[in-house]
Each structure stands twice: as C-alpha cells, then as structure tokens.
Design a protein around this motif. Structure first.
Motif, short mmCIF file in Angstrom:
data_model
loop_
_atom_site.label_atom_id
_atom_site.label_comp_id
_atom_site.label_asym_id
_atom_site.label_seq_id
_atom_site.Cartn_x
_atom_site.Cartn_y
_atom_site.Cartn_z
N ALA A 151 88.92 74.95 36.70
CA ALA A 151 86.76 75.66 36.93
C ALA A 151 87.78 77.38 36.65
O ALA A 151 88.00 77.63 36.04
CB ALA A 151 87.42 74.66 38.50
N ASP A 152 86.77 77.23 37.67
CA ASP A 152 86.53 78.58 37.61
C ASP A 152 88.03 79.36 38.61
O ASP A 152 87.75 79.58 39.31
CB ASP A 152 85.43 79.65 37.67
N ALA A 153 89.01 80.47 37.90
CA ALA A 153 90.03 81.55 38.27
C ALA A 153 90.44 80.39 39.41
O ALA A 153 90.61 80.93 41.04
CB ALA A 153 89.01 82.42 39.31
N PRO A 154 91.05 79.32 38.79
CA PRO A 154 92.45 78.45 40.01
C PRO A 154 92.99 79.39 40.39
O PRO A 154 93.50 80.23 39.96
CB PRO A 154 92.91 77.91 38.88
N LEU A 169 97.97 66.84 42.86
CA LEU A 169 98.26 68.24 43.70
C LEU A 169 96.71 69.07 43.87
O LEU A 169 95.01 68.52 42.96
CB LEU A 169 98.85 68.95 41.81
N TYR A 170 96.73 69.65 44.58
CA TYR A 170 95.32 70.33 45.47
C TYR A 170 95.34 71.69 44.61
O TYR A 170 96.76 72.69 45.16
CB TYR A 170 95.19 70.70 46.75
N VAL A 171 94.20 71.69 44.51
CA VAL A 171 94.56 73.46 43.66
C VAL A 171 92.57 74.08 44.23
O VAL A 171 91.14 73.61 44.14
CB VAL A 171 93.32 73.59 41.72
N ALA A 172 92.55 74.93 44.55
CA ALA A 172 91.46 76.35 45.81
C ALA A 172 91.04 77.67 43.68
O ALA A 172 92.03 77.98 43.53
CB ALA A 172 92.34 76.66 46.35
N ASN A 173 89.92 76.81 44.09
CA ASN A 173 89.25 77.33 42.71
C ASN A 173 88.34 78.24 42.99
O ASN A 173 87.68 78.06 43.06
CB ASN A 173 88.92 76.18 41.70
N ARG A 174 88.78 79.62 42.59
CA ARG A 174 88.19 81.27 43.98
C ARG A 174 86.79 81.11 43.35
O ARG A 174 85.70 81.09 44.56
CB ARG A 174 88.81 81.97 43.37
N ASP A 175 86.48 80.73 42.27
CA ASP A 175 85.29 81.17 42.23
C ASP A 175 84.18 80.02 41.63
O ASP A 175 83.38 80.88 41.17
CB ASP A 175 85.04 82.43 40.54
N GLN A 229 89.12 64.09 42.09
CA GLN A 229 87.83 64.40 42.66
C GLN A 229 87.25 66.16 43.04
O GLN A 229 88.53 67.11 42.73
CB GLN A 229 88.24 63.97 44.25
N ARG A 230 86.64 66.87 43.74
CA ARG A 230 86.57 67.75 44.15
C ARG A 230 85.22 67.89 44.96
O ARG A 230 85.41 67.24 45.95
CB ARG A 230 85.80 68.88 43.40
N ILE A 231 86.26 68.99 46.68
CA ILE A 231 85.21 68.79 47.75
C ILE A 231 84.87 70.60 47.85
O ILE A 231 85.89 71.33 47.49
CB ILE A 231 86.78 69.26 48.99
N ASN A 232 83.63 70.54 48.01
CA ASN A 232 83.49 71.71 48.11
C ASN A 232 84.11 72.65 49.39
O ASN A 232 84.27 72.38 50.48
CB ASN A 232 81.98 71.93 48.59
N VAL A 233 83.77 73.86 49.45
CA VAL A 233 85.11 74.45 50.87
C VAL A 233 84.25 75.64 50.65
O VAL A 233 83.08 75.68 50.22
CB VAL A 233 86.41 74.70 50.68
N GLY A 234 84.67 76.97 51.14
CA GLY A 234 83.76 78.48 51.05
C GLY A 234 83.61 78.61 50.66
O GLY A 234 84.04 78.65 49.23
N LYS A 235 84.07 80.20 50.76
CA LYS A 235 83.35 80.84 49.53
C LYS A 235 84.88 81.62 49.40
O LYS A 235 85.13 82.14 49.90
CB LYS A 235 82.36 82.18 49.73
N HIS A 236 85.05 81.73 47.66
CA HIS A 236 86.42 82.24 47.07
C HIS A 236 87.55 81.42 48.17
O HIS A 236 88.29 82.00 48.74
CB HIS A 236 85.93 84.15 47.47
N ASN A 289 88.57 80.84 53.16
CA ASN A 289 87.63 81.13 52.38
C ASN A 289 87.62 83.14 52.70
O ASN A 289 87.57 83.02 53.48
CB ASN A 289 86.44 80.48 53.03
N VAL A 290 88.12 84.20 51.27
CA VAL A 290 88.18 85.17 51.63
C VAL A 290 86.69 85.52 51.69
O VAL A 290 86.70 86.34 52.80
CB VAL A 290 88.58 85.64 49.96
N GLN A 291 85.80 84.63 51.48
CA GLN A 291 84.81 85.60 51.19
C GLN A 291 83.80 85.17 52.76
O GLN A 291 83.02 86.01 53.32
CB GLN A 291 83.34 86.17 50.64
N ASP A 292 83.70 84.46 53.21
CA ASP A 292 83.84 84.01 54.57
C ASP A 292 84.52 84.54 55.81
O ASP A 292 84.65 83.66 56.81
CB ASP A 292 83.24 82.11 54.41
N ASP A 293 85.44 85.09 55.11
CA ASP A 293 86.73 85.29 56.68
C ASP A 293 86.62 83.62 57.91
O ASP A 293 87.25 83.84 58.85
CB ASP A 293 85.31 86.13 57.42
N SER A 294 86.85 82.43 56.89
CA SER A 294 87.49 81.58 57.29
C SER A 294 88.90 80.65 56.54
O SER A 294 88.93 81.04 55.84
CB SER A 294 85.73 80.41 57.07
#
Lengths: 176, 308
Positions: free
Chosen positions: B130-133, B145-151, B167-174, B191-196
């Motif tokens: 995905a974009d920017a792991p 293995l869990y990967v946070a995909n920033r973009d 599977q993919r799980i939707n989370v917050g922004k970035h 979630n960097v851009q959601d401050d959460s």
C-alpha cells in the motif's frame, strides 16, 4: 477566505501542504542569537504574530486573519514569494511561539517552527532560538530534481532565519 | 557493605540491557546502557538512519538507513558493525519475527514490505502492499504481521507464512508508529494527522480511538499490557493512557520533537529529534528522571531496547 486562498494556491501552482506525502527524513534548521536587551522586551517583539515585517528584512507585509478560533497570517516576501501560516501557540510562561506553514512558495513541505526566548548568560541579555522542522519538496526516491532536494529547502530557511535574527537583534537593541 | 574480596567472588549477575538510538543527522547510533543511562558507544552506520529492531537471540541490532538504502547490522555484545544489507528502496520501519528468523522492512517509496532471512540475508521475499508503509510489528505467535500504511490510512494484516494480505483495517489519517501488547491482544497505532491513537482488539477487531497530542508519532505498551505511551512530536510531550479506564492519566513534557519510544519494566526511553537527546521516564511516577545526550536528530523508530 480560506477557501479562496486555497483556490488561489491551486491556480497559481504553489505548494499545498495539506495531507501531502513527504520524504523520509525530516530536516532541521536551528539558529541562535544573543541580544543585548531584556528578555521581556525581546519576547514582546517575537510573540507578535502580526508584526514580523517590523523586524524581518525579507518580509514586506503581514496580513492576519481569524478563522474560528485559529489565527493565520500571510507573509509577502520582498523577493515576491509568499507564505500562509497558522499560529499554533503562544506560551508567555516559557516565552515560546509555535507556528506552521499551510501553503506558500518556499521549496519545502510539512514545515513547523518554534521561536524560544530565554535569558542570556549575562544580565540584560537575551537568547533567541529559532528552530524549524520540515521536509524537502520531492516526495519520491532519487534522482531528486534540482530545487526540490534537502539542500535547497535547508538553504531557503537558513537564509530566512539568519537575516531575520540579525535584524531582530538590531531592532530590539535600538528600541526604547 | 561487603568487603572487596566478596565483591570479586560474588559479582552482580551480568544483565546488560541496551537502547539503540538512531541519529539521523550524524549517521550514527548511540548505544545506551539502560542500567547506568550512559552512552557507552557511538556507532557509525549508513546515511539518515531511522528504524531499529533488536534480537536478544541473535545478539543483533538492525538499523535502517533510508538515504543510503541499506540496513546496518550491529553485534550487541561488542557494539561493532558486522554487516550491511543492501535494500533497493527506502527502508524505514523494521521488525523482527519472535523467532528472529525474519527481519521485516517497510520500504517507504516502493510501497513494499520485504521479509529478509536473518541467517541468509540474500534471501528476500517481497510484497507490494500500500502507500508508504511505515511501522510494522509481528504477533507473538509469529503468524501475523501488522503494517501501518501511512498514505492508505489503513493497517494491513499479513500472513507471515505466505506473505499475503489477509485483511485491511481502516484507521485514522496517516497511521505511522505501531505496537502490539506483550499478549498480542492489543494493537495500537498513531494517526498522525488526526492527533489520535487507534487501539484495536486483535480478537474481534473492535477499534477505539483516543485523542492525544499534536502530531503523534510512535506508541508503546507497558510490559503488563495496561498502559499506552504515545509520543507527540509537535507538543514535545508523551501521553499516557490507561487502557482499562480509557483515560489519559498523564501528559509528560519531554525533549523537543519526540519520535521513537520503547519501554522496559521500569522506564520509557524517548528519542527526541529536535533536542538530540533521550528522555527517560519512570513508569511508576510518570516523571522524567534522566536526559541523555545522544547524536544529532535522534529518531529510534521501532522497538529499540534489547534485554540480553
């Protein structure tokens, strides 16, 4: 107003900072100057988000606007560029002001900066630290196009900080 | 007080724990002895080091160098560089499998996850993800293995045996930094851009989000799974959340622009990019008890404390 500015930004092809991806390594410029004036006096100058053109020789004008609880300013540079910035915080207790760039013509992204005023080593002296964190404009792997690399971004901010701090010293030391 | 002789006859058990702090601005790693909180060695690595992974089984620390596009291997018994793995991409996040047989690498720009055999580093499997792991972490049972995909604003769950996305799980922004609790039940990511921060129960995938400070970057669990620690880059602070009550129980002022965070039983170590040092937080009092000067622009992205 914010929407109009955003549309202007798009139509003029200038950089938008919102939600954009960026390079892998944040860059830093940190500059310090010692001023022969009391900290309170220097802080009064530094904390005024609307008056940077009064001490920065590269800034022609500052236009401040309020959007809800948020404060923004548009700086027009004497060389023709501009930058739209958001005030993050003004902390009188620690004499620290934080702000970030929303959009503008500078060759960088994801920029945020802090100016911190502290008492200097000697009585009647003040130290001002101006620190910024940002990323280069180019978001992908090398080869990096000219003008979008780390060095270009660092050089632009270094120029702004060096000239700004030098004149801040002149202004603060001559002000009554 | 014991006599000198008895001291020699009964030395303290050798329990050397180290924190490896990557210093982006001077292409080095600071090795901190966590019992003395002193930098015992500064190790030259590749260009713009960011990610860290450690293995007490292999006595190795792995450092991702995003600009020189390689991974430095450090022997943690003598803090010497013993090898480099070339990566044709931009390695950022690193994580080791619990058995230390596989090193996972998030490749920021080519949107891949690499799985490198730690015993034969020329053997590499790859997955376009995905974009920017960014951050990644492996389950304690070595299955996932869990990967946070920033973009992409999601977390990918990958089957480690087949290296395929389950599977993919939707989370917050970035989403950026990610961590698993010791039990493997809780997955947390910022979630960097959601401050959460998102807290996901890995059994039923129920997700809760908590507001933290401005632009959080990394997250770590206390070893008892009860508490979450989050670095807030733009607030120069660490948020402490009690998982049971879902409450913020402390906000701790640390150095400038905190990025990486890792915990041992007693302390949290926080790498401060802006002030080029490490803040040490006492987990009982949630107060900073030491500040250790490291190298220019400390990042330490990943689990960087080794217990050996």
């Amino acid at each position: 107003m914010k929407r109009i500015l955003a549309l202007l930004a798009i139509s003029l092809g200038i950089v938008s900072f919102t939600a954009a991806a960026h390079g892998p390594s944040p860059q830093k410029v940190e500059k310090t100057i010692t001023i022969k004036a009391d900290p309170a006096k220097v802080w009064a100058i530094v904390k005024d988000f609307s008056a940077i053109h009064q001490w920065h020789p590269g800034v022609a004008s500052t236009k401040v606007e309020k959007v809800g609880d948020d404060t923004f300013r548009t700086l027009t540079f004497k060389n023709g560029g501009n930058v739209y910035e958001k005030l993050r915080s003004i902390d009188d207790a620690s004499m620290k002001i934080k702000y970030e760039i929303v959009s503008g013509t500078l060759p960088l992204t994801d920029y945020n900066a802090t100016m911190t005023v502290t008492p200097g080593d000697n009585p009647g002296e003040t130290k001002v630290v101006w620190m910024a964190r940002f990323y280069r404009l180019y978001k992908l792997n090398p080869p990096i196009p000219e003008g979008q690399d780390d060095a270009t971004a660092i050089s632009a901010i270094t120029g702004i900080f060096d000239s700004g701090l030098a004149n801040l010293k002149t202004v603060a030391e001559s002000a009554k | 007080m014991l006599t000198n002789t008895s001291c020699i006859l009964a030395p303290r058990p050798t329990q050397a724990n180290f924190a490896y702090i990557s210093n982006q601005g001077e292409n080095s790693v600071s090795a901190i002895n966590t019992s003395t909180n002193r930098v015992i060695k500064t190790i030259a690595v590749g260009t713009a080091p960011v990610g860290v992974a450690v293995s007490s089984t292999l006595h190795r620390a792995y450092i991702s160098n995003v600009e020189s596009q390689d991974i430095t291997i450090i022997n943690t018994q003598n803090h010497m560089v013993i090898g480099t793995i070339k990566v044709h991409g931009s390695p950022v996040g690193l994580a080791l499998s619990p058995d230390s047989k596989t090193l996972y690498v998030a490749d920021w720009f080519t949107n891949r996850v690499l799985a490198i055999n730690t015993h034969h580093t020329e053997i590499v499997r790859a997955l376009i993800i995905a974009d920017a792991p960014a951050g990644l972490v492996v389950s304690p049972d070595n299955q996932l293995l869990y990967v946070a995909n920033r973009d992409s604003n999601d977390v990918a769950i990958i089957d480690t045996a087949t290296l395929t996305i389950k599977q993919r799980i939707n989370v917050g922004k970035h989403p950026y930094g990610i961590a698993l609790s010791s039990s493997g039940i809780w997955l947390a990511l910022v979630n960097v851009q959601d401050d959460s921060v998102s807290l996901i129960n890995t059994n039923n995938q129920v997700q809760q989000q908590f507001k933290v400070g401005y632009h959080p970057y990394c997250v770590a669990f206390s070893l008892d799974d009860k508490t979450l620690y989050i670095t807030n880059t733009q607030d120069d602070s660490v948020t402490v959340i009690d998982i049971a009550t879902k409450k913020t129980i402390a906000t701790i002022a640390v150095g400038n622009t905190p990025e990486g965070i890792s915990l041992d039983h007693e302390h949290a170590y926080v790498a401060n990019w802006g002030s080029s040092n490490v803040s040490v937080i006492d987990l009982h009092t949630n107060k900073v008890v030491a500040t250790i000067k490291t190298g220019e622009k400390s990042r330490a992205f990943g689990q960087f404390i080794i217990h050996q």
